[in-house]
Each structure stands twice: as C-alpha cells, then as structure tokens.
Motif scaffolding. Structure first.
Motif, PDB file in Angstrom:
ATOM      1  N   GLU A 150       0.854  -1.178   0.000  1.00 49.93           N
ATOM      2  CA  GLU A 150       0.000   0.000   0.000  1.00 49.93           C
ATOM      3  C   GLU A 150       0.894   1.233   0.000  1.00 49.93           C
TER       4      GLU A 150
ATOM      5  N   HIS B  81     -17.514  -5.244   4.402  1.00 49.86           N
ATOM      6  CA  HIS B  81     -16.665  -4.270   5.076  1.00 49.86           C
ATOM      7  C   HIS B  81     -17.537  -3.271   5.830  1.00 49.86           C
TER       8      HIS B  81
ATOM      9  N   HIS C 232      -5.899  -3.011  -1.497  1.00 46.53           N
ATOM     10  CA  HIS C 232      -5.519  -1.873  -0.693  1.00 46.53           C
ATOM     11  C   HIS C 232      -6.719  -1.312   0.069  1.00 46.53           C
ATOM     12  N   LYS C 233      -6.409  -0.564   1.102  1.00 44.85           N
ATOM     13  CA  LYS C 233      -7.449   0.148   1.832  1.00 44.85           C
ATOM     14  C   LYS C 233      -8.022   1.253   0.955  1.00 44.85           C
TER      15      LYS C 233
ATOM     16  N   SER D 168     -13.401   0.214   2.010  1.00 46.71           N
ATOM     17  CA  SER D 168     -12.971  -1.142   2.385  1.00 46.71           C
ATOM     18  C   SER D 168     -11.661  -1.099   3.149  1.00 46.71           C
ATOM     19  N   LYS D 169     -11.412  -2.133   3.935  1.00 49.50           N
ATOM     20  CA  LYS D 169     -10.123  -2.281   4.601  1.00 49.50           C
ATOM     21  C   LYS D 169      -9.172  -3.068   3.696  1.00 49.50           C
ATOM     22  N   ALA D 170      -7.919  -3.105   4.043  1.00 52.76           N
ATOM     23  CA  ALA D 170      -6.919  -3.813   3.248  1.00 52.76           C
ATOM     24  C   ALA D 170      -6.768  -5.249   3.741  1.00 52.76           C
TER      25      ALA D 170
END
Length: 717
Positions: free
Chosen positions: A350, A594, A457-458, A462-464
């Motif tokens: 990231e 998410h 990726h974040k 959304s989170k990573a």
C-alpha cells in the motif's frame, strides 16, 4: 623504430598504439600510487570539500565529524566498529579543518600504532576474527592515505608495517570472501600492486544479484553485503575505491547494481522501513543509517530518491565514507510503490506514506542461490499495522532453511528439491489492487504449484487484506501441506476449527496490540498448531520459538486442488471481518462485508470448465473477485476465465485469460493468442495499448478484439 622492433611487437600481439596506451596507463597508476591521497580523494579536491561544509547535508556531517573527533574515546581499546567510526571522523576533520590538520594526522597515526595494532585478526575466531577487524582496517587504509602528506617517512613506515602485519594474518581466500578481497584489494592499490580490474571481486558481487536486481542471498544479507552495511564495509566499499582510482569502472554504470539499489531501498523494506523477513534473519534484526548509503546516487538517481525516503529522518554522519564518496546530495524523497521482478519475486505494498500499510512479498528466484537462502520458493513475507506479521525459521544454518519452517507449501511434508523456482510468471499492478503469481518449478519437480498473491488496498469503502490462491497438482494419495508462521510465540486463538484463527503479534513486535486473522476459505482436512524454532538452537539457545499453522489438504480425483486463504492484519481490538460462506459442490463462494460499505465476492471453482451462477453473476473460470459499492461494481478480477456476465463488464474469450477491470480501465493477461469479445454498458469507443480502435469489428453486439499473447491495457471512452 626499426622493422625488427616493430615485428617483435607484432609477435607479442601488440601494435604501437596499444603499447603506448599500456605505458600511459602504467605511468598514470604509478603517478597515483606515489602521490597521496588518491584512494577516495585527492589533495587538490580538499578545498571543494571544505566549501561544501557551508551547505546541508554536508554542514551537519562536518559538525558531526568534528564533535566525534574532539570528544575522543575512552580506554580500554575500542572495538573494530568503534575504531572505524572514529577513524573516519578524524580523517574527515583533517580535510575540513586545515588549521588543525597536523594534530588530526597524528591522531590517525596514533590510532593505527596504538589501537589497530591491538585488534585481534585471526582465522580461529571465525566471523568475529575476520569480518569486523578487516572492515575496520579498510577505513584505516583510507585514512592513512588521506593524512599521508603530513606524516614523516618514519611515521608512515610504522603505520604501514602495522597494517601489513595485521591484515596478512587473514588469508586472501576463505569464508566471507568479499571482505578479504575488499581489504586486501584496497591495500594492494595503496601499495601500487594492483593496477587493473579485480575480476574475482566483480564476479562475486554480480553473483549476489539476480538479473532483475533482487538479492538471492536473502534480504538481511543483501543489506549487509552489496548494500554496504557498516559491519562489512569493505565488501561494498572496495568498488568505490576501484571507481575513484579509475582501476575498474564497472560498478556505478552497471545495470544490475542500479536495479539492485532501487530494489534494496524500496521493495525489500516494509512501510515501517523494516526488512521483509525472507531467508536467514531474525525478526529482532533492524537496519541502520550505514555510511555507504549516502553514495547510492552514484549508481542511480531513482535509487537515491528511495534512499532519501528511507533516511528521511536520520542523522547525517560525519565520516570520510559518507562525506567524500557521494557525487551529489540525495534528491527529494520518493515513496516506493508495488514492484514485481520476474527473477526475484513480487513486492506489493500500500502507499508508503502510511507506515501501517500492508507490505507483502511472494519470493521466487530463478537462477542462483547460496548458503543463506532458505527453501522458500513461493514463500511469503507480510507486514502491516507497523509490524512484521509473518516470520520464518530464522537463522543461522541448515535447520532453519526447511520449507516447513517457512511460509510456503510442501507435498507430504517433504522438503523442496531446490531453493529456486520459475520466478513470477504473471502480474497486474494498479492503484489499489495488486496481483502476482509465482511458479514453484524445480522446487517441486514431481508436482505443480502456482501461488497467486493478491493485495487489496485500503479504500474509503474497504479495509486492506491479502488473498492467497494455491493451485496445486500432485499424485493420488499425496497430501498438500501449507505452512504459515505468524509472529506469535504465545498461542493462536481458534475462532472456528479448521477455518479461522487469530494470532496476537507478540514475537518481537514493533507496535503493541496488533493481530493477524487467518481465514482458510478453502477448508483443509485439519490444521495443526505447534511451536517451532525461530533460529538454530546451537547458535541462539535462548531465542523464543514461534507458532506455526500447518494446513493439510487432499487433492481431488484428478490430483488437483485450488486453495484460497485470506490474511487480515488488524488491531487486537478489531472484531475482524464479517464473512459469509457458501460452499457448493463445484465452487466455494465467500462474501466479505466491510464496515466501510464495500462488499466483496470471492469465488473459487473446483471445476473451472463448468459455468457457475451466483447472485446474478454468471462466470466460467478458476477464480473471481467482485467488489460492489452501494450496488455498483467497484472492480472485477478474474483468473483463467473464458466468460463473465451479469455486471458492468461482460466478456467471453476463445482461450483462458486473466483480467482486472475498474470502471473503464481493463488489464488483460493473455497466455496465448486469443480473441476477446467485450460488451460494456458504457462503451462508445475503445483504446488498446494506448491506440484507439476505429470501428471495431462486432459480432452479435459483442466487440471482437484479437489479442496476441502478453499483457494489454484497454480503456473504454
């Protein structure tokens, strides 16, 4: 010149011009060797180096050198590393402060006669008797060369006798070859005994770099050896002497070394600027502001920009190495991005602006390895939340190298046949999505193993997290065993037996309160948890063990299995991901919801040639990810697919391909020549590889696009 003498020259295989050039070269080298200093600086350059001290970073370096010099040191005798730091500062002060140069020249002389004379150099002490003292003597030789003109002949002879008698205790051949070549080599140049290139040294350096610039001797040793670690400073510093003297100018312009330094100061470290754990190393090992890092720009401007990022907040060190060698100061920092090396591995990350961002490695080297390389073809490293989240067998020796002690895969628990694979064979890298696939090749010659690593990726929605896809083919009756080694030494909590686990990161953590959730989306027959060694016990008897998860699978009737695993870095306080599985006979589907709003569908087919229908999507292929945001498509990724319907992009293909699509951008990997048929609800015109397709051929409302084998970029306008 007579005909006889000309004929004689021709008999020797020389012509007059060649002979003249040889004579001129010999005279030039002789002139250098009798006119000190000449190893890394000349006397007529002193003034320009003094002028630099009015500006940063040289100003801070000059102040540091003077402070170290005047502070002195306390008896008893300093060790090798303390000596090389102090000696380099004193020699720097000699140049920068000419009003006290006589005093500083005497300091250099006294250090050699009173301190370097007492360093213990011996083959009997193994590494400690060879590498640290020989590296320190490398700096002593450079310093003596610099102050040479302000010592008497008797003082010079006394210093030379100490150096000669001390380093002669270490053979020119043996273990830790480069440090021997470096220190003996610079002494040979000082004396005038070497006037031409050192092929043994050059070949040794080149053997430690793949064609793509990645280290096959693992990441810790990449930094310490070719990368120019202070603990082994003559290993890499020798090339700078060869370059400056003009004896061998094969280094600064060398493409492999340019690539190596770019890789080293970007891909090999995580977002917290720690080494990714691959090969022989401990999770407690860190990186320092080593002296030779300052001259990376001599090789490559981009590598220098990465170095500036890496050392952005580090102190400027006052030493002849860091001050004299760089041709210019480091440029403005550049943040590293994801990078893929066909001969080396995929190093995905990231944004490096975020020190908590994910950095993940799929390691796969193709053509060379050595003693410190582990059996970790298609092995993993993972960092995130400010920590290294996966570890391996550690160091130092045979027991740590086995595949079962690394984050890779075995057949029936047997070790890999080779530390080499077929490299990275596919990859797609976009702004917030990365995919790469490694082929195990000769590591598993009786089986087939392709490992795909996907970094999502974040985003605001959304989170990573990381997805692994292991495509394996074995003989009937064999077991597929996948190993993961979280940086945990207490206990891994079972959230759902044989499916979900949470490991607190408590094995040499950098940041407290971090965890790694591991979800086996393809459910194994069983998972064994155990504590295993983190280093060879005979060398590190008190080093704590770490936890290992061993997931065991059987192949299907055709000997195949496709295994999907999800790795979720998180804080311990996080509740984790919301997963909804739907396991069918022909496929596995998981919906990931998410809290930021996105919803991911991850679908893996057990029978790729069959068409799968799920929640309005129709898919034919091996693997599929679909992200929805507020009901709209965020992105699509398909692997080895021939058809997709039911979303923003619809396609079909004559042969299997891998494809990523976000809005109007598409990346396509075609394994062979194929025809791609596209139907897009938003399409008006199409660009392929930056070329507009005028009036593309259509067939029943499908755009017909012939694609040759390879990677292609498509854009709808």
């Amino acid at each position: 010149m007579s005909k006889i003498s000309l004929n004689a020259i021709k008999v020797l295989g020389l012509n007059v011009l060649t002979l003249s050039l040889l004579l001129l070269h010999s005279l030039s080298v002789f002139s250098q060797q009798v006119s000190h200093p000449f190893l890394i600086v000349k006397a007529d350059q002193f003034e320009q180096h003094r002028q630099k001290a009015f500006y940063e970073p040289w100003k801070s370096m000059a102040e540091d050198a003077l402070e170290i010099t005047e502070k002195g040191f306390s008896e008893p005798i300093m060790g090798a590393y303390e000596l090389q730091d102090y000696m380099g500062a004193v020699a720097m002060s000699y140049i920068l402060y000419p009003e006290d140069k006589d005093r500083y020249a005497q300091k250099v002389k006294d250090l050699i006669l009173n301190n370097y004379s007492k360093l213990e150099l011996t083959e009997k002490r193994d590494w400690g008797g060879v590498v640290p003292p020989m590296s320190s003597f490398f700096v002593a030789i450079l310093a003596l060369d610099i102050v040479y003109n302000d010592l008497t002949k008797e003082e010079i002879l006394a210093c030379e006798n100490v150096i000669e008698s001390q380093i002669s205790k270490i053979n020119r051949k043996g273990s830790w070859t480069d440090v021997r070549l470096g220190t003996h080599g610079v002494w040979d140049i000082y004396k005038g005994d070497r006037t031409g290139p050192d092929d043994a040294y050059y070949n040794g350096i080149m053997h430690q770099i793949t064609t793509d610039g990645v280290s096959p001797v693992t990441i810790h040793y990449a930094w310490e050896r070719v990368g120019g670690g202070d603990s082994r400073i003559s290993k890499a510093g020798y090339m700078d002497v060869l370059e400056f003297t003009g004896i061998d100018k094969r280094y600064y312009s060398n493409e492999k070394l340019k690539k190596f330094h770019r890789w080293l100061f970007s891909a090999s470290v995580n977002n917290s600027k720690e080494m990714a754990i691959i090969g022989d190393m401990l999770p407690s090992q860190g990186l320092k502001n080593d002296l030779l890092h300052a001259r990376v720009g001599n090789f490559d401007e981009q590598a220098a920009a990465y170095t500036a990022w890496f050392h952005e907040e580090d102190k400027k060190r006052g030493h002849i190495i860091s001050y004299l060698l760089p041709h210019s100061k480091l440029p403005y920092p550049q943040y590293p991005k994801s990078s893929v090396y066909e001969d080396g591995g995929a190093f995905l990350r990231e944004s490096a602006k975020n020190p908590e961002g994910i950095h993940t490695v799929l390691y796969n080297i193709k053509c060379q390895d050595e003693w410190h390389t582990h059996q970790e073809t298609n092995g993993l490293a993972l960092s995130g939340m400010g920590n290294r989240l996966l570890v391996n067998g550690g160091r130092l020796g045979e027991p740590t190298r086995a595949a079962a002690l690394n984050n890779t895969l075995t057949i029936d628990g047997k070790d890999h046949d080779s530390r080499l694979g077929n490299g990275i064979v596919e990859y797609i890298s976009r702004e917030d999505f990365d995919y790469a696939m490694g082929d195990a090749g000769p590591a598993l010659p009786s089986a087939f193993h392709n490992r795909s690593m996907i970094l999502l990726h974040k985003t605001p929605h959304s989170k990573a997290f990381v997805l692994l896809l292991d495509e394996v083919e074995v003989k009937q009756g064999q077991k597929i065993i996948s190993y993961l080694h979280p940086a945990n030494e207490s206990h891994i909590d079972t959230l759902l037996v044989n499916e979900s686990y949470r490991a607190a990161i408590d094995h040499f953590p950098t940041v407290a309160g971090t965890a790694l959730d591991i979800h086996y989306l393809t459910k194994p027959e069983r998972i064994n948890q155990s504590l295993v060694a983190s280093a060879i016990p005979s060398r590190y008897p008190n080093h704590p063990k770490h936890s290992r998860l061993e997931a065991i699978y059987s192949p299907d009737k055709s000997g195949k299995n496709s295994i999907v695993t999800l790795l979720n870095p998180m804080t311990e306080a996080d509740k984790g991901m919301q997963l909804q599985p739907s396991l069918q006979e022909n496929y596995d589907a998981h919906i990931i919801r998410h809290k930021e709003g996105a919803e991911d569908l991850v679908l893996s087919s057990h029978t790729p040639d069959r068409t799968i229908s799920f929640n309005g999507l129709v898919f034919k292929g091996d693997f599929f990810i679909h992200r929805a945001i507020a009901g709209d498509t965020g992105f699509i990724f398909v692997k080895n697919a021939t058809a997709l319907r039911g979303c923003e992009l619809e396609f079909k293909a004559e042969h299997k391909l891998t494809l990523w699509m976000k809005h109007r951008f598409i990346s396509v990997l075609a394994k062979e020549n194929t025809v791609l048929y596209l139907k897009s609800k938003t399409s008006r015109s199409l660009y392929i590889d930056d070329k507009i397709i005028e009036n593309p051929e259509t067939e029943d409302e499908w755009m017909k696009i012939p694609l040759p084998k390879g990677t292609h970029k498509l854009y709808f306008k």
